[in-house]
Design an enzyme around this catalytic site. Structure first.
Site, PDB file in Angstrom:
ATOM      1  N   LYS A 190      17.273 -22.226  10.416  1.00  0.00           N
ATOM      2  CA  LYS A 190      18.471 -21.953  11.219  1.00  0.00           C
ATOM      3  C   LYS A 190      19.490 -23.069  11.044  1.00  0.00           C
ATOM      4  O   LYS A 190      19.143 -24.252  10.986  1.00  0.00           O
ATOM      5  CB  LYS A 190      18.097 -21.796  12.694  1.00  0.00           C
ATOM      6  CG  LYS A 190      17.349 -20.486  12.937  1.00  0.00           C
ATOM      7  CD  LYS A 190      16.986 -20.348  14.392  1.00  0.00           C
ATOM      8  CE  LYS A 190      16.113 -19.137  14.628  1.00  0.00           C
ATOM      9  NZ  LYS A 190      16.863 -17.875  14.660  1.00  0.00           N
TER      10      LYS A 190
ATOM     11  N   LYS B  93       3.986 -16.677   9.159  1.00  0.00           N
ATOM     12  CA  LYS B  93       3.170 -16.979  10.326  1.00  0.00           C
ATOM     13  C   LYS B  93       2.426 -15.708  10.728  1.00  0.00           C
ATOM     14  O   LYS B  93       2.891 -14.621  10.364  1.00  0.00           O
ATOM     15  CB  LYS B  93       4.033 -17.519  11.450  1.00  0.00           C
ATOM     16  CG  LYS B  93       4.753 -16.436  12.276  1.00  0.00           C
ATOM     17  CD  LYS B  93       5.362 -17.017  13.515  1.00  0.00           C
ATOM     18  CE  LYS B  93       5.655 -15.936  14.519  1.00  0.00           C
ATOM     19  NZ  LYS B  93       6.319 -16.338  15.719  1.00  0.00           N
TER      20      LYS B  93
ATOM     21  N   GLU C 252      13.354 -15.497  25.613  1.00  0.00           N
ATOM     22  CA  GLU C 252      13.628 -14.164  25.072  1.00  0.00           C
ATOM     23  C   GLU C 252      13.798 -13.176  26.223  1.00  0.00           C
ATOM     24  O   GLU C 252      13.205 -13.368  27.290  1.00  0.00           O
ATOM     25  CB  GLU C 252      12.445 -13.700  24.207  1.00  0.00           C
ATOM     26  CG  GLU C 252      12.191 -14.576  22.997  1.00  0.00           C
ATOM     27  CD  GLU C 252      10.979 -14.088  22.212  1.00  0.00           C
ATOM     28  OE1 GLU C 252      11.188 -13.504  21.139  1.00  0.00           O
ATOM     29  OE2 GLU C 252       9.847 -14.283  22.670  1.00  0.00           O
TER      30      GLU C 252
ATOM     31  N   HIS D 132       7.132 -22.919  16.260  1.00  0.00           N
ATOM     32  CA  HIS D 132       8.582 -23.125  16.410  1.00  0.00           C
ATOM     33  C   HIS D 132       8.934 -24.295  17.330  1.00  0.00           C
ATOM     34  O   HIS D 132       9.731 -25.155  16.991  1.00  0.00           O
ATOM     35  CB  HIS D 132       9.257 -21.860  16.946  1.00  0.00           C
ATOM     36  CG  HIS D 132       8.931 -20.623  16.173  1.00  0.00           C
ATOM     37  ND1 HIS D 132       8.935 -20.591  14.796  1.00  0.00           N
ATOM     38  CD2 HIS D 132       8.577 -19.375  16.567  1.00  0.00           C
ATOM     39  CE1 HIS D 132       8.603 -19.378  14.384  1.00  0.00           C
ATOM     40  NE2 HIS D 132       8.379 -18.620  15.437  1.00  0.00           N
TER      41      HIS D 132
ATOM     42  N   ARG E 130       0.856  -1.194   0.000  1.00  0.00           N
ATOM     43  CA  ARG E 130       0.000   0.000   0.000  1.00  0.00           C
ATOM     44  C   ARG E 130       0.888   1.240   0.000  1.00  0.00           C
ATOM     45  O   ARG E 130       2.033   1.177   0.408  1.00  0.00           O
ATOM     46  CB  ARG E 130      -0.825   0.007   1.280  1.00  0.00           C
ATOM     47  CG  ARG E 130      -2.206  -0.514   1.061  1.00  0.00           C
ATOM     48  CD  ARG E 130      -3.146  -0.100   2.122  1.00  0.00           C
ATOM     49  NE  ARG E 130      -2.643  -0.311   3.474  1.00  0.00           N
ATOM     50  CZ  ARG E 130      -3.408  -0.657   4.475  1.00  0.00           C
ATOM     51  NH1 ARG E 130      -4.687  -0.853   4.278  1.00  0.00           N
ATOM     52  NH2 ARG E 130      -2.938  -0.804   5.686  1.00  0.00           N
TER      53      ARG E 130
HETATM   54  P1  NAD Z   1       3.707  -4.469   8.804  1.00  0.00           P
HETATM   55  O1  NAD Z   1       2.413  -3.975   9.367  1.00  0.00           O
HETATM   56  O2  NAD Z   1       4.960  -3.812   9.207  1.00  0.00           O
HETATM   57  O3  NAD Z   1       3.630  -4.363   7.204  1.00  0.00           O
HETATM   58  C1  NAD Z   1       2.487  -4.700   6.493  1.00  0.00           C
HETATM   59  C2  NAD Z   1       2.746  -4.537   5.007  1.00  0.00           C
HETATM   60  O4  NAD Z   1       1.563  -4.940   4.317  1.00  0.00           O
HETATM   61  C3  NAD Z   1       3.029  -3.116   4.552  1.00  0.00           C
HETATM   62  O5  NAD Z   1       3.994  -3.148   3.534  1.00  0.00           O
HETATM   63  C4  NAD Z   1       1.685  -2.647   3.984  1.00  0.00           C
HETATM   64  O6  NAD Z   1       1.814  -1.665   2.964  1.00  0.00           O
HETATM   65  C5  NAD Z   1       1.172  -3.933   3.411  1.00  0.00           C
HETATM   66  N1  NAD Z   1      -0.298  -3.931   3.316  1.00  0.00           N
HETATM   67  C6  NAD Z   1      -1.202  -3.829   4.325  1.00  0.00           C
HETATM   68  N2  NAD Z   1      -2.462  -3.844   3.838  1.00  0.00           N
HETATM   69  C7  NAD Z   1      -2.353  -3.947   2.500  1.00  0.00           C
HETATM   70  C8  NAD Z   1      -3.286  -4.000   1.422  1.00  0.00           C
HETATM   71  N3  NAD Z   1      -4.610  -3.959   1.622  1.00  0.00           N
HETATM   72  N4  NAD Z   1      -2.811  -4.111   0.177  1.00  0.00           N
HETATM   73  C9  NAD Z   1      -1.480  -4.167  -0.069  1.00  0.00           C
HETATM   74  N5  NAD Z   1      -0.544  -4.129   0.900  1.00  0.00           N
HETATM   75  C10 NAD Z   1      -0.977  -4.003   2.160  1.00  0.00           C
HETATM   76  O7  NAD Z   1       3.720  -6.039   9.055  1.00  0.00           O
HETATM   77  P2  NAD Z   1       4.997  -6.986   9.269  1.00  0.00           P
HETATM   78  O8  NAD Z   1       5.433  -6.869  10.677  1.00  0.00           O
HETATM   79  O9  NAD Z   1       5.994  -6.749   8.201  1.00  0.00           O
HETATM   80  O10 NAD Z   1       4.345  -8.427   9.125  1.00  0.00           O
HETATM   81  C11 NAD Z   1       3.974  -8.998   7.889  1.00  0.00           C
HETATM   82  C12 NAD Z   1       3.569 -10.443   8.105  1.00  0.00           C
HETATM   83  O11 NAD Z   1       4.658 -11.169   8.611  1.00  0.00           O
HETATM   84  C13 NAD Z   1       2.437 -10.638   9.111  1.00  0.00           C
HETATM   85  O12 NAD Z   1       1.680 -11.753   8.724  1.00  0.00           O
HETATM   86  C14 NAD Z   1       3.179 -10.952  10.389  1.00  0.00           C
HETATM   87  O13 NAD Z   1       2.403 -11.703  11.285  1.00  0.00           O
HETATM   88  C15 NAD Z   1       4.315 -11.767   9.846  1.00  0.00           C
HETATM   89  N6  NAD Z   1       5.501 -11.796  10.698  1.00  0.00           N
HETATM   90  C16 NAD Z   1       6.110 -10.643  11.067  1.00  0.00           C
HETATM   91  C17 NAD Z   1       7.242 -10.690  11.859  1.00  0.00           C
HETATM   92  C18 NAD Z   1       7.959  -9.438  12.269  1.00  0.00           C
HETATM   93  O14 NAD Z   1       8.948  -9.565  12.976  1.00  0.00           O
HETATM   94  N7  NAD Z   1       7.547  -8.281  11.861  1.00  0.00           N
HETATM   95  C19 NAD Z   1       7.746 -11.923  12.275  1.00  0.00           C
HETATM   96  C20 NAD Z   1       7.115 -13.094  11.859  1.00  0.00           C
HETATM   97  C21 NAD Z   1       5.991 -13.008  11.063  1.00  0.00           C
END
Ligand code: NAD
Length: 478
Positions: A177, A143, A211, A235, A46
């Site tokens: 890992k 996840k 952690e 995990h 987005r």
């Molecule tokens: P975030 O909120 O930082 O980023 C979300 C992303 O999705 C952004 O780039 C946003 O522009 C995009 N987005 C949201 N709605 C949208 C739409 N309608 N159309 C197009 N793009 C859209 O989230 P994140 O922390 O990067 O997490 C992403 C995924 O990874 C999630 O499923 C989260 O559970 C998983 N995850 C994150 C982490 C982490 O450390 N951040 C770790 C493990 C898993």
């Protein structure tokens, strides 16, 4: 060895995960020469950014999240040339024709869903409707894969409408890992361990993922999930599977995943006396979990310890103790295989109790230690002491250890190579939820209140007692 030419689209390319892990990881693979010169990475998210703004964001991310000596400005600029961006709406029409226009034919097409799981179905559908993905394309999903069996089934169903199971890569980054893969090398590459790898010789197994951080800025998200859903269901259960599974016939996706599935299906329901949930309490300087989570009445657990039993020929009677928590004493992930006492001590009762323990440290200081008993050096007679036979990767491999790819790097390259071995299959994920669901439902039904534990401790007192009642002791978290 470079992988085949590819177009990798990262949905959520501007998000936290993409900036911290995925993009810096791809940059490292680029530096190692694994990414072909023509390969392209397309951010899709987005927001009305253009490709240059995206590149500039990625430049900052690499500088912030890569190791210092990885950051060579010329290399970064060359890598950025392979990047593109499309502003897209996962739930609408915007951006899809542009994305289609950017994709090339005749290369591996991979789509990384680094977005909230509620968008997985929408994206899968639009990739299909806009004829962007084909029968060879691969999708990578992050996840959490559901929050219970029902939602995981629904997600699997949504993805299956447009993609075959062989096209779906469900990430559990623990499987990427190095030491976790080494666990399989140790078990199945040596003749030494496998004969002892059963309830006859193993007293018990401990899997710890501790952690030091709290829920940070993710309080609201975490509070809907808790340690059981966020860590144990994926995990810790994956680690348990690798420890407990039968030797697969080959190191191939379905051979390995069939064996893991059998382990999950053989798990007994957890006895309520052998499970403890906790929530970190406030100290003078630090807030408690409820403050971090933004809900003064939250009953979500930031800690779980439990005893899992596997009903099969190899493991009947051998407990697997699993624990994970936030704001604990130290950051460590360890699997410890604690062997039984020698059947008879020829050194008499004064020699004390000595046990072999195989410890696999997943992080930090990745490495493997075998605790063995030897004679204490010197003239003091036959006194026994325990010493570690230590293989810390950083020491054993010297400079090569620096080049150990991060879990994400390795897994993304596996996607491009089309190797699903280190990814979870749909039925595995569902079986894991089928085991954890009754535990979580039990807590919800009873309105269970987690036990408080001090920040910087090893967890709630009850978890120590649980082990104590079994006549065992947790390994120190250090
Ligand atoms: P975030 O909120 O930082 O980023 C979300 C992303 O999705 C952004 O780039 C946003 O522009 C995009 N987005 C949201 N709605 C949208 C739409 N309608 N159309 C197009 N793009 C859209 O989230 P994140 O922390 O990067 O997490 C992403 C995924 O990874 C999630 O499923 C989260 O559970 C998983 N995850 C994150 C982490 C982490 O450390 N951040 C770790 C493990 C898993």
């Amino acid at each position: 060895i470079p992988v085949d030419d590819f177009d990798l689209v990262i949905f959520g390319g501007t998000g936290d995960l993409a900036r911290r892990k995925i993009l810096p990881g791809l940059y490292r693979r680029y530096c190692s020469g694994q990414m072909p010169d023509q390969a392209r990475i397309i951010g899709a998210a987005r927001g009305d950014h253009d490709a240059d703004e995206f590149r500039s964001m990625v430049r900052d991310a690499i500088k912030e999240f890569s190791k210092k000596n990885d950051c060579d400005d010329d290399k970064i600029e060359a890598f950025l040339k392979q990047l593109d961006f499309v502003s897209i709406d996962a739930r609408g029409d915007k951006g899809w024709p542009e994305l289609k226009g950017l994709m090339r034919d005749g290369v591996v097409k991979a789509f990384y869903f680094s977005v909230a799981p509620s968008l997985f179905g929408d994206i899968a559908e639009r990739l299909h409707l806009n004829e962007i993905a084909d029968a060879q394309s691969r999708i990578v999903v992050e996840k959490p894969f559901g929050r219970d069996l029902e939602s995981a089934k629904a997600l699997n169903k949504d993805l299956a409408k447009h993609f075959e199971e062989t096209q779906i890569y469900r990430i559990d980054h623990y499987l990427g890992k190095e030491t976790v893969q080494n666990l399989m090398a140790i078990r199945f590459g040596n003749i030494l361990f496998e004969p002892l790898w059963n309830s006859q010789y193993v007293d018990h197994i401990q899997i710890t993922v501790a952690e030091t951080v709290g829920v940070g800025g993710r309080g609201e998200y975490y509070d809907k999930s808790g340690a059981m859903r966020d860590m144990v269901q994926n995990h810790l259960m994956q680690l348990l599977c690798l420890i407990a599974m039968e030797p697969p016939a080959r190191f191939e996706p379905d051979s390995v995943r069939d064996e893991k599935l059998k382990v999950i299906r053989a798990l007994e329901p957890v006895d309520p006396h052998h499970i403890v949930r906790g929530q970190y309490a406030a100290t003078e300087s630090e807030a408690d979990y409820r403050t971090d989570a933004g809900d003064p009445r939250s009953r979500t657990e930031s800690y779980v310890a439990l005893r899992a039993m596997i009903s099969n020929w190899r493991w009947a009677g051998t407990p697997f103790y699993l624990r994970t928590g936030k704001k604990l004493k130290a950051r460590t992930s360890e699997i410890a295989v604690v062997f039984k006492d020698a059947p008879h001590s020829i050194f008499g009762p004064d020699a004390g109790r000595h046990r072999n323990i195989l410890s696999i440290r997943v992080q930090p200081n990745e490495g493997i230690t075998m605790q063995v008993t030897i004679k204490e050096p010197g003239p003091g007679g036959m006194r026994l002491i325990d010493v570690p036979l230590d293989m810390t990767f950083a020491e054993a491999l010297g400079e090569e250890a620096e080049d150990i790819p991060d879990a994400y790097e390795r897994l993304i390259m596996d996607v491009i190579r089309g190797n699903q071995t280190l990814f979870m299959r749909g039925d595995e994920v569902e079986a894991a939820w089928a085991w954890t669901d009754p535990i979580i439902q039990g807590w919800e039904l009873r309105n269970d209140v987690p036990k408080p534990y001090d920040v910087g401790s090893s967890g709630p007192e009850d978890a120590l007692m649980m082990m104590h009642r079994d006549g065992r002791r947790w390994r120190e978290i250090k």
